[in-house]
Scaffold this active site. Structure first.
Site, PDB file in Angstrom:
ATOM      1  N   CYS A  75     -61.251 -23.145 -39.680  1.00  0.00           N
ATOM      2  CA  CYS A  75     -60.657 -22.783 -38.383  1.00  0.00           C
ATOM      3  C   CYS A  75     -61.354 -21.586 -37.742  1.00  0.00           C
ATOM      4  O   CYS A  75     -61.242 -21.376 -36.538  1.00  0.00           O
ATOM      5  CB  CYS A  75     -59.174 -22.474 -38.548  1.00  0.00           C
ATOM      6  SG  CYS A  75     -58.278 -23.792 -39.335  1.00  0.00           S
ATOM      7  N   HIS A  99     -56.211 -18.536 -32.730  1.00  0.00           N
ATOM      8  CA  HIS A  99     -56.304 -19.875 -33.317  1.00  0.00           C
ATOM      9  C   HIS A  99     -54.920 -20.530 -33.241  1.00  0.00           C
ATOM     10  O   HIS A  99     -53.913 -19.911 -33.571  1.00  0.00           O
ATOM     11  CB  HIS A  99     -56.779 -19.760 -34.766  1.00  0.00           C
ATOM     12  CG  HIS A  99     -56.683 -21.037 -35.528  1.00  0.00           C
ATOM     13  ND1 HIS A  99     -57.122 -22.225 -35.012  1.00  0.00           N
ATOM     14  CD2 HIS A  99     -56.190 -21.315 -36.766  1.00  0.00           C
ATOM     15  CE1 HIS A  99     -56.907 -23.180 -35.903  1.00  0.00           C
ATOM     16  NE2 HIS A  99     -56.336 -22.655 -36.966  1.00  0.00           N
ATOM     17  N   ASN A 127     -53.081 -28.220 -34.804  1.00  0.00           N
ATOM     18  CA  ASN A 127     -54.166 -27.373 -35.303  1.00  0.00           C
ATOM     19  C   ASN A 127     -55.461 -28.189 -35.299  1.00  0.00           C
ATOM     20  O   ASN A 127     -55.624 -29.095 -36.102  1.00  0.00           O
ATOM     21  CB  ASN A 127     -53.821 -26.903 -36.722  1.00  0.00           C
ATOM     22  CG  ASN A 127     -54.898 -26.012 -37.336  1.00  0.00           C
ATOM     23  OD1 ASN A 127     -55.992 -25.898 -36.798  1.00  0.00           O
ATOM     24  ND2 ASN A 127     -54.571 -25.398 -38.458  1.00  0.00           N
TER      25      ASN A 127
HETATM   26  N1  ACO Z   1     -40.921 -32.057 -42.607  1.00  0.00           N
HETATM   27  C1  ACO Z   1     -39.802 -31.658 -43.241  1.00  0.00           C
HETATM   28  N2  ACO Z   1     -39.819 -30.780 -44.280  1.00  0.00           N
HETATM   29  C2  ACO Z   1     -41.012 -30.288 -44.653  1.00  0.00           C
HETATM   30  C3  ACO Z   1     -42.214 -30.659 -44.034  1.00  0.00           C
HETATM   31  C4  ACO Z   1     -42.140 -31.604 -42.976  1.00  0.00           C
HETATM   32  N3  ACO Z   1     -43.233 -32.011 -42.296  1.00  0.00           N
HETATM   33  N4  ACO Z   1     -43.219 -30.007 -44.633  1.00  0.00           N
HETATM   34  C5  ACO Z   1     -42.681 -29.243 -45.580  1.00  0.00           C
HETATM   35  N5  ACO Z   1     -41.339 -29.409 -45.630  1.00  0.00           N
HETATM   36  C6  ACO Z   1     -40.363 -28.759 -46.486  1.00  0.00           C
HETATM   37  C7  ACO Z   1     -40.956 -28.289 -47.788  1.00  0.00           C
HETATM   38  O1  ACO Z   1     -40.964 -29.354 -48.729  1.00  0.00           O
HETATM   39  C8  ACO Z   1     -40.006 -27.182 -48.168  1.00  0.00           C
HETATM   40  O2  ACO Z   1     -38.851 -27.762 -48.758  1.00  0.00           O
HETATM   41  P1  ACO Z   1     -38.112 -27.045 -50.001  1.00  0.00           P
HETATM   42  O3  ACO Z   1     -37.645 -25.716 -49.469  1.00  0.00           O
HETATM   43  O4  ACO Z   1     -37.008 -28.009 -50.312  1.00  0.00           O
HETATM   44  O5  ACO Z   1     -39.169 -26.923 -51.064  1.00  0.00           O
HETATM   45  C9  ACO Z   1     -39.568 -26.583 -46.847  1.00  0.00           C
HETATM   46  O6  ACO Z   1     -39.914 -27.563 -45.848  1.00  0.00           O
HETATM   47  C10 ACO Z   1     -40.252 -25.266 -46.509  1.00  0.00           C
HETATM   48  O7  ACO Z   1     -41.673 -25.389 -46.744  1.00  0.00           O
HETATM   49  P2  ACO Z   1     -42.653 -24.183 -46.499  1.00  0.00           P
HETATM   50  O8  ACO Z   1     -44.042 -24.618 -46.844  1.00  0.00           O
HETATM   51  O9  ACO Z   1     -42.137 -22.923 -47.138  1.00  0.00           O
HETATM   52  O10 ACO Z   1     -42.511 -24.026 -44.907  1.00  0.00           O
HETATM   53  P3  ACO Z   1     -43.128 -22.935 -43.951  1.00  0.00           P
HETATM   54  O11 ACO Z   1     -42.074 -22.312 -43.180  1.00  0.00           O
HETATM   55  O12 ACO Z   1     -44.122 -22.041 -44.652  1.00  0.00           O
HETATM   56  O13 ACO Z   1     -43.971 -23.855 -42.934  1.00  0.00           O
HETATM   57  C11 ACO Z   1     -46.290 -24.459 -42.535  1.00  0.00           C
HETATM   58  C12 ACO Z   1     -45.038 -24.650 -43.412  1.00  0.00           C
HETATM   59  C13 ACO Z   1     -45.971 -24.963 -41.154  1.00  0.00           C
HETATM   60  C14 ACO Z   1     -47.436 -25.245 -43.131  1.00  0.00           C
HETATM   61  C15 ACO Z   1     -46.654 -22.964 -42.463  1.00  0.00           C
HETATM   62  O14 ACO Z   1     -46.623 -22.399 -43.753  1.00  0.00           O
HETATM   63  C16 ACO Z   1     -48.008 -22.692 -41.834  1.00  0.00           C
HETATM   64  O15 ACO Z   1     -48.206 -22.887 -40.666  1.00  0.00           O
HETATM   65  N6  ACO Z   1     -48.956 -22.149 -42.630  1.00  0.00           N
HETATM   66  C17 ACO Z   1     -50.250 -21.708 -42.127  1.00  0.00           C
HETATM   67  C18 ACO Z   1     -51.197 -22.817 -41.846  1.00  0.00           C
HETATM   68  C19 ACO Z   1     -52.524 -22.244 -41.396  1.00  0.00           C
HETATM   69  O16 ACO Z   1     -52.590 -21.352 -40.587  1.00  0.00           O
HETATM   70  N7  ACO Z   1     -53.643 -22.743 -41.948  1.00  0.00           N
HETATM   71  C20 ACO Z   1     -54.910 -22.127 -41.660  1.00  0.00           C
HETATM   72  C21 ACO Z   1     -55.838 -22.976 -40.983  1.00  0.00           C
HETATM   73  S1  ACO Z   1     -56.043 -24.592 -41.659  1.00  0.00           S
HETATM   74  C22 ACO Z   1     -57.732 -24.780 -42.006  1.00  0.00           C
HETATM   75  O17 ACO Z   1     -58.470 -23.868 -42.201  1.00  0.00           O
HETATM   76  C23 ACO Z   1     -58.261 -26.220 -42.071  1.00  0.00           C
END
Ligand code: ACO
Length: 325
Positions: free
Chosen positions: A112, A252, A282
């Site tokens: 990214c 980003h 993203n």
């Molecule tokens: N729908 C429903 N529930 C979901 C989904 C979904 N699509 N995805 C995950 N969950 C659930 C999980 O299983 C978890 O359930 P549990 O509590 O029963 O275990 C719950 O939701 C919470 O999951 P988290 O991963 O803690 O959720 P979070 O609030 O962190 O959001 C997300 C996840 C959106 C991925 C976030 O962490 C994020 O945006 N991270 C950064 C991503 C990023 O910036 N990446 C960098 C660039 S990517 C690259 O370089 C290619």
């Protein structure tokens, strides 16, 4: 000598994949995706389409805006982690399509953060007097490499490409400063483990799901907020500027909550932050140049304004660039 952005361009697939569409594929809801990420829909390439199908039109639009012929481009950089082929570089395909005959071309892998790495590298070539016209493209086809059974990642990513033309100028405008970092100790946080020399292509590798993106999202989230704010302050300080001097903040577009948290931590002026994650998801290396092109084509970036761009991604990598428009 400075490097000025004189043209911007973008190209995305026509196909829209909405959250409602995703509800039919994995156990998720529109409500979860919007609340946790801000994403409502993303663009998705059709079968048979590849990165260059979008990277080339994005590049052509940037050249057209700048009024520069492809033959006058003397360096082509394409930032991507989803190139047309494992090799040669997609930048070579772009170089041929625009007619930048014999100009050097290379791809850059910083996920990214790739576009901002590319912008800063292109700036170096111009400031060193080794190039006058540098094309920097950021593009991805991430819907082709996500695991469609992993709800934690498949809802996040979209396809597209953006591009800028950097041109040498004697004026005190263009890229004023930047900062770039990486931390390979956190390489496992976001990865596509298979297909390279560690896990070469094989049926077993594919069956194990190693050919797809894996991400530890929550850990990545926390790192992203801190690093994006730090690197933005560092790049601004290099130009003797602070967050209050920023007219446009283009972060980003990974997650609306990350964007809001970074904006608050930095305290950029109200209304300065540009957000389009709800429409594209993203798009990794494409996200910053797509956002920049949307703003620029809408005539919203005025001469002399300060534009701060910042990104974070796999590597881990993170970087910022400060541009005087
Ligand atoms: N729908 C429903 N529930 C979901 C989904 C979904 N699509 N995805 C995950 N969950 C659930 C999980 O299983 C978890 O359930 P549990 O509590 O029963 O275990 C719950 O939701 C919470 O999951 P988290 O991963 O803690 O959720 P979070 O609030 O962190 O959001 C997300 C996840 C959106 C991925 C976030 O962490 C994020 O945006 N991270 C950064 C991503 C990023 O910036 N990446 C960098 C660039 S990517 C690259 O370089 C290619």
């Amino acid at each position: 000598m400075r490097a000025r952005i004189t043209g911007t361009g973008m190209s995305v697939p026509d196909g829209i994949l909405s959250n409602a569409d995703l509800e039919k594929i994995v156990d998720t809801t529109d409500e979860w995706i919007v609340t946790r990420t801000g994403i409502k829909e993303r663009r998705m390439a059709e079968e048979g389409q590849s990165l260059s199908d979008f990277a080339i039109p994005a590049a052509e639009r940037a050249l057209e805006m700048a009024g520069v012929e492809g033959a006058d481009v003397d360096l082509v950089i394409c930032a991507t982690i989803s190139s047309d082929r494992l090799f040669p570089a997609t930048s070579c395909i772009i170089q041929d399509a625009i007619g930048a005959k014999d100009a050097p071309a290379f791809d850059l892998s910083a996920a990214c953060t790739g576009f901002i790495y590319g912008l800063n590298i292109g700036t170096q070539f111009i400031e060193a007097g080794r190039a006058r016209n540098v094309l920097v493209v950021g593009g991805e086809m991430l819907t082709q490499i996500v695991d469609w059974s992993d709800r934690a990642t498949c809802v996040l990513f979209g396809d597209g490409a953006g591009a800028v033309l950097l041109q040498a100028t004697e004026q005190n405008r263009g890229v004023l400063g930047y900062a770039m970092h990486a931390d390979g100790a956190l390489a496992d946080l976001i990865e596509r483990p298979g297909g390279g020399s560690r896990s070469p292509i094989s049926h077993a590798m594919i069956d194990a799901g190693l050919a797809n993106i894996r991400m530890r999202g929550n850990e990545t989230f926390k790192k992203a907020v801190r690093r994006l704010a730090e690197v933005s302050v560092e790049a601004l300080a290099e130009c003797e500027l602070g967050p209050r001097d920023v007219d446009w903040f283009i972060p980003h577009q990974a997650n609306k909550r990350i964007i809001d948290a970074v904006g608050q931590r930095l305290a950029v002026p109200d209304g300065a932050t540009y957000v389009n994650v709800e429409r594209y998801g993203n798009t990794s290396a494409a996200s910053v140049p797509i956002a920049l092109d949307e703003l620029n084509r809408a005539g919203r970036v005025e001469d002399g304004q300060i534009v701060l761009m910042t990104a974070f991604g796999s590597g881990l990598t993170w970087a910022s660039a400060v541009v005087k428009w």
